[in-house]
Design a protein around this motif. Sequence first.
Motif, PDB file in Angstrom:
ATOM      1  N   LYS A  45       0.801  -1.211   0.000  1.00 22.40           N
ATOM      2  CA  LYS A  45       0.000   0.000   0.000  1.00 22.40           C
ATOM      3  C   LYS A  45       0.843   1.273   0.000  1.00 22.40           C
ATOM      4  O   LYS A  45       0.313   2.344  -0.238  1.00 22.40           O
ATOM      5  CB  LYS A  45      -0.965  -0.003   1.180  1.00 22.40           C
ATOM      6  N   ASN A  75      -2.610  -1.074   6.499  1.00 25.50           N
ATOM      7  CA  ASN A  75      -1.455  -0.880   5.624  1.00 25.50           C
ATOM      8  C   ASN A  75      -1.513   0.418   4.826  1.00 25.50           C
ATOM      9  O   ASN A  75      -0.489   1.084   4.663  1.00 25.50           O
ATOM     10  CB  ASN A  75      -1.321  -2.065   4.673  1.00 25.50           C
ATOM     11  N   GLY A 182      -8.787  -6.208  -1.713  1.00 26.07           N
ATOM     12  CA  GLY A 182      -9.370  -5.428  -0.631  1.00 26.07           C
ATOM     13  C   GLY A 182     -10.074  -4.263  -1.303  1.00 26.07           C
ATOM     14  O   GLY A 182     -11.273  -4.275  -1.546  1.00 26.07           O
ATOM     15  N   THR A 183      -9.283  -3.245  -1.670  1.00 25.37           N
ATOM     16  CA  THR A 183      -9.846  -2.199  -2.539  1.00 25.37           C
ATOM     17  C   THR A 183      -9.974  -2.699  -3.968  1.00 25.37           C
ATOM     18  O   THR A 183     -10.714  -2.141  -4.760  1.00 25.37           O
ATOM     19  CB  THR A 183      -8.932  -0.959  -2.574  1.00 25.37           C
ATOM     20  N   GLY A 184      -9.175  -3.705  -4.328  1.00 25.78           N
ATOM     21  CA  GLY A 184      -9.123  -4.203  -5.697  1.00 25.78           C
ATOM     22  C   GLY A 184      -8.051  -3.534  -6.535  1.00 25.78           C
ATOM     23  O   GLY A 184      -7.743  -3.974  -7.642  1.00 25.78           O
ATOM     24  N   THR A 186      -4.785  -3.408  -6.537  1.00 28.95           N
ATOM     25  CA  THR A 186      -3.627  -4.186  -6.997  1.00 28.95           C
ATOM     26  C   THR A 186      -3.992  -5.036  -8.205  1.00 28.95           C
ATOM     27  O   THR A 186      -3.356  -4.944  -9.267  1.00 28.95           O
ATOM     28  CB  THR A 186      -3.118  -5.125  -5.878  1.00 28.95           C
ATOM     29  N   GLY A 233      -7.308  -7.345   5.516  1.00 28.87           N
ATOM     30  CA  GLY A 233      -6.924  -6.536   4.346  1.00 28.87           C
ATOM     31  C   GLY A 233      -7.534  -6.977   3.032  1.00 28.87           C
ATOM     32  O   GLY A 233      -7.404  -6.270   2.028  1.00 28.87           O
ATOM     33  N   VAL A 234      -8.160  -8.149   3.009  1.00 29.66           N
ATOM     34  CA  VAL A 234      -8.736  -8.654   1.755  1.00 29.66           C
ATOM     35  C   VAL A 234     -10.192  -9.070   1.955  1.00 29.66           C
ATOM     36  O   VAL A 234     -10.619  -9.330   3.075  1.00 29.66           O
ATOM     37  CB  VAL A 234      -7.957  -9.869   1.207  1.00 29.66           C
ATOM     38  N   SER A 277      -2.670 -12.534   4.330  1.00 31.02           N
ATOM     39  CA  SER A 277      -3.263 -12.342   2.992  1.00 31.02           C
ATOM     40  C   SER A 277      -2.339 -12.885   1.904  1.00 31.02           C
ATOM     41  O   SER A 277      -2.786 -13.195   0.794  1.00 31.02           O
ATOM     42  CB  SER A 277      -3.638 -10.878   2.730  1.00 31.02           C
ATOM     43  N   PRO A 303       1.306  -9.238  -0.157  1.00 33.01           N
ATOM     44  CA  PRO A 303       1.149  -7.800   0.102  1.00 33.01           C
ATOM     45  C   PRO A 303       1.879  -7.230   1.308  1.00 33.01           C
ATOM     46  O   PRO A 303       2.323  -6.098   1.277  1.00 33.01           O
ATOM     47  CB  PRO A 303      -0.364  -7.626   0.305  1.00 33.01           C
ATOM     48  N   ASP A 304       1.997  -8.008   2.400  1.00 34.58           N
ATOM     49  CA  ASP A 304       2.596  -7.344   3.572  1.00 34.58           C
ATOM     50  C   ASP A 304       3.417  -8.281   4.435  1.00 34.58           C
ATOM     51  O   ASP A 304       3.564  -9.478   4.127  1.00 34.58           O
ATOM     52  CB  ASP A 304       1.550  -6.545   4.368  1.00 34.58           C
TER      53      ASP A 304
END
Length: 350
Positions: A45, A75, A182-184, A186, A233-234, A277, A303-304
């Motif tokens: 992020k 994130n 999550g937001t989509g 990526t 996060g997802v 995630s 992702p993290d």
Amino acid sequence: MSKYYKNILETVGHTPMVQLKHIFPNSKHNYFAKVEYLNPGGSIKDRVAVAMIEDAERRGDLKPGGTIIEATSGNTGVGLALVGAVKGYKCIFTMPEKMSEEKRAILRAYGARVVITPSSVEPDHPMSHYSVAKKFAQEIPGAFLVNQFHNPDNPKRHYETTGPEIWDQMEGKVDMLVGGAGTGGTLSGCAKFLKEKNPQVKVICADPIGSILYDLYYHKKIVDPPGSYKVEGVGEDMLPDNVHLNMYDGFFKVSDQEAFDITRELVAKEGLLVGPSSGLALVGAVKAAEKLEKPANIVVIFPDSGRAYLSKAFNDKWMVENGLLDAEDTKNAFNRVLTAEEALADLKKK
Ligand code: PMP
């Protein structure tokens, strides 16, 4: 040209692609991890945080002395807090209570204000983290609500950076990209770039059981009502504008148990200290790969960092309490913590 960076924001992106060699020794497929925890704030992020703030500055939506506001699972908040610290903006984040203590502590370390909201309320409830963030943005002069779920600068940054990095690192030899949404941002941004390069590239979303995105993709409506799950996060309980379902080629459901198990295995077998995630995405990748006839190069987004989950995924007590680990299995584990006396007594037994 100087060899140093002018500030930490310049180090965002250009993360490594690492082949997974040990976790699936008998697979006919090649798995590669895009290791995003090596960004300076510890997650993917950071990329969109820099993009959404710099694009807002260019448009005049955020001015010197302004306040950055966002509803974030953690994130994005860290990325924004990093940008805020370097550029001198105040930051206020609203965050559901289920998110880990470490995430709250990190945000506070960067100087941000953290506002905890109840986890189990509808997105349009006045106490949801979205509604509370909106309220602050209306009331505070000079506030900029980042709105990562709907802000087009989010997928655009993945189209501009993450997607091209994947293409270059794989020298175009990528058959499938798998990640959570999550937001989509990526998956949508990477999908657009990779499919422009090669329309045959498949983009797969791994969705937690309890998220509604799977149903929206396959049934165009919610079949199973949103439920709670532990992976952070997802998955979603609403459809963000940045989830571009038309760019995705399939969805696979993943349980908490599957995601946490493989996350712990990944750290121990590949030396990649990632968060749940990443495990969820890898399980999705394996499920998608089972349907492929020919050997494929599969890129999975990690992702993290696992450091944000030391009190959860990597804490046996928490895992047992949450029904994700059998207490008996932890008793004789090699990696349990022993006193010197216990360890020496253990030596004698052998
Ligand atoms: N994993 C974690 C841990 C995240 O914090 C996020 C962001 N919410 C994602 C995956 C999903 O990324 P995106 O928002 O780009 O879909």
